[in-house]
Design an enzyme around this catalytic site. Structure first.
Site, PDB file in Angstrom:
ATOM      1  N   TYR A  53       0.823  -1.204   0.000  1.00 34.40           N
ATOM      2  CA  TYR A  53       0.000   0.000   0.000  1.00 34.40           C
ATOM      3  C   TYR A  53       0.860   1.258   0.000  1.00 34.40           C
ATOM      4  CZ  TYR A  53      -4.039  -2.917   1.316  1.00 34.40           C
ATOM      5  OH  TYR A  53      -5.032  -3.858   1.358  1.00 34.40           O
ATOM      6  N   PHE A 237     -15.958  -1.580  -2.874  1.00 35.41           N
ATOM      7  CA  PHE A 237     -15.127  -0.492  -3.398  1.00 35.41           C
ATOM      8  C   PHE A 237     -15.929   0.808  -3.479  1.00 35.41           C
ATOM      9  CE2 PHE A 237     -11.394   0.615  -6.199  1.00 35.41           C
ATOM     10  CZ  PHE A 237     -10.433   0.116  -5.355  1.00 35.41           C
TER      11      PHE A 237
END
Length: 344
Positions: A53, A237
């Site tokens: 990330y 999402f």
């Protein structure tokens, strides 16, 4: 805030886990610190991240998320009050800037753990997860497996031996898998039982109104073996908020990351419209109903929520106070029967 203890561990975690994949790209370090302050102020003690990330990352941003969490931990000195989870990236994703080769060899795992410890500015990681399997299988948009990966050599015993050494060294406490299927979970369980090696304690997989595939094969294994489901993408999402039904705004996550096509097919639009109507008919937002549904499932130990703004984070956390009635749950099942698992 409600808490649960992950089976076979002493980890008492909040039912809400703060997802952090936007830290370091969509969110600045100050943004990240503000989210961490707010979430922990609301009682969240479980924080999930990953070495790869932020999402949409590259060689320049690689590791920023862990670094932003690490600088916050150093500043606040709250480390011992928190459960920190991170992940090692698997192969097959073209991210050779992380490591080359990108695999689960002893060298790769050890290197990854050491870097995460450095970035997070901590001496130990509570839960260390394999972000996705080494072998090519059904994940990220694929429903099933028709051909096995001819290039993967079963090294699960070696992987568990490596983790055993890291646990004995005090660098990690527990291990888990992510984006895994029943075969992989059973292989890890078989080898850990046969050789008295660390047992996986968690599965971090997608689980939402648009993707309940976890229920098909993994749920029985996890329930019988006491393995915790850490449900990610409970809002698909962001799709289940309903905000994408009329298109993708320029600064939206869907616009920024068009490669994440799991939630953009015709049936996802169809199901989301039906869920949105049901939520509004019962005095809720789509997001509230979607998060409440995941939270109420017996098989879910904790739900990952993330946001790009504090307002979004507040709304998401507030949604966990919503309790769905039996009537609403029955209507959800009707929609699920009509449009089952549109997002593989």
């Amino acid at each position: 805030m409600k808490y649960t203890t992950l089976a076979n561990t002493n980890l008492k975690v909040s039912k809400i886990c703060l997802g952090t994949m936007t830290f370091g790209n969509q969110n600045t370090e100050n943004d990240a610190h503000s989210q961490l302050d707010y979430a922990t102020g609301r009682g969240v003690n479980f924080i999930d991240t990953a070495e790869m990330y932020p999402i949409g990352g590259n060689a320049e941003t690689f590791g920023n998320t862990e670094k932003h969490i690490g600088s916050w931990l150093k500043k606040t000195r709250k480390r011992d009050n928190l459960v920190i989870a991170t992940k090692i990236a698997g192969p097959n994703r073209g991210m050779t800037y992380i490591r080359n080769p990108l695999n689960f060899s002893k060298k790769s795992i050890t290197t990854a753990v050491e870097l995460s410890l450095k970035n997070l500015q901590t001496d130990y990681i509570d839960l260390y997860q394999m972000h996705w399997p080494e072998r090519v299988m059904n994940m990220f948009g694929q429903r099933g497996v028709q051909h096995i990966d001819p290039f993967w050599t079963d090294n699960i015993l070696d992987v568990l031996n490596t983790f055993d050494g890291l646990i004995k060294a005090g660098k990690i406490k527990h291990i888990g898998v992510s984006n895994e299927n029943p075969y992989g979970v059973m292989r890890f369980l078989m080898e850990s039982e046969k050789h008295n090696l660390p047992k996986i304690v968690s599965i971090q997989n997608p689980y939402s109104l648009l993707n309940r595939l976890y229920e098909v094969g993994l749920s029985e294994i996890a329930l019988r073996e006491n393995i915790a489901l850490l449900a990610y993408s409970p809002l698909g999402f962001g799709f289940l908020s309903g905000k994408y039904l009329d298109g993708f705004p320029e600064k939206s996550r869907m616009k920024a990351f068009p490669q994440f096509i799991r939630y953009t097919n015709e049936n996802c639009f169809k199901a989301t419209k039906l869920y949105k109507t049901l939520a509004e008919e019962n005095g809720m937002t789509s997001s509230e109903m979607a998060l409440a549904f995941v939270n109420q499932q017996q098989l879910v130990a904790a739900t990952l929520v993330g946001a790009t703004t504090l307002d979004q984070l507040k709304s998401n956390i507030d949604a966990f106070d919503v309790v769905l009635s039996e009537d609403v749950l029955k209507e959800i099942e009707k929609i699920h029967e009509l449009v089952p698992n549109p997002a593989p």
